[in-house]
Design a protein around this motif. Sequence first.
Motif: not given
Length: 113
Positions: A77-103
């Motif tokens: 939608l808005h091209q915000y990027a979220f880390s697979f490792d932490t869920g953190a957004c690379t842009s300031e002021g945008v919340g993080a997505a919860q990540t889950y251990a996967a295998r």
Amino acid sequence: MTAIRSPKSLAGATPTTLGAVTDLTPGEGRAYVIGGLQLAVFLLSDGTVRAMDAVCPHKGGPLADGQIDGGVVMCPLHQYAFSFDTGACTSEGVGAAQTYAARIVNGMVMVDI
């Protein structure tokens, strides 16, 4: 500043089988719903799987439909990027997505929920 969330670990999490890894396309995401929780699962080019909330914390975009770029997924939608490792957004002021251990175990995708 946005809090960085680490993947949910095995402690207190329930290992859940989502399906066969062959159901995933390398370099793309797929959405799953498990007990009301919406997950986006990605099969990366190195053969590993990653899982995070399927809904972007910014405006609810479908992260499973996002483009993978290195260690992040970009919300369509808005091209915000979220880390697979932490869920953190690379842009300031945008919340993080919860990540889950996967295998992958015996050809099946497992996620700790």
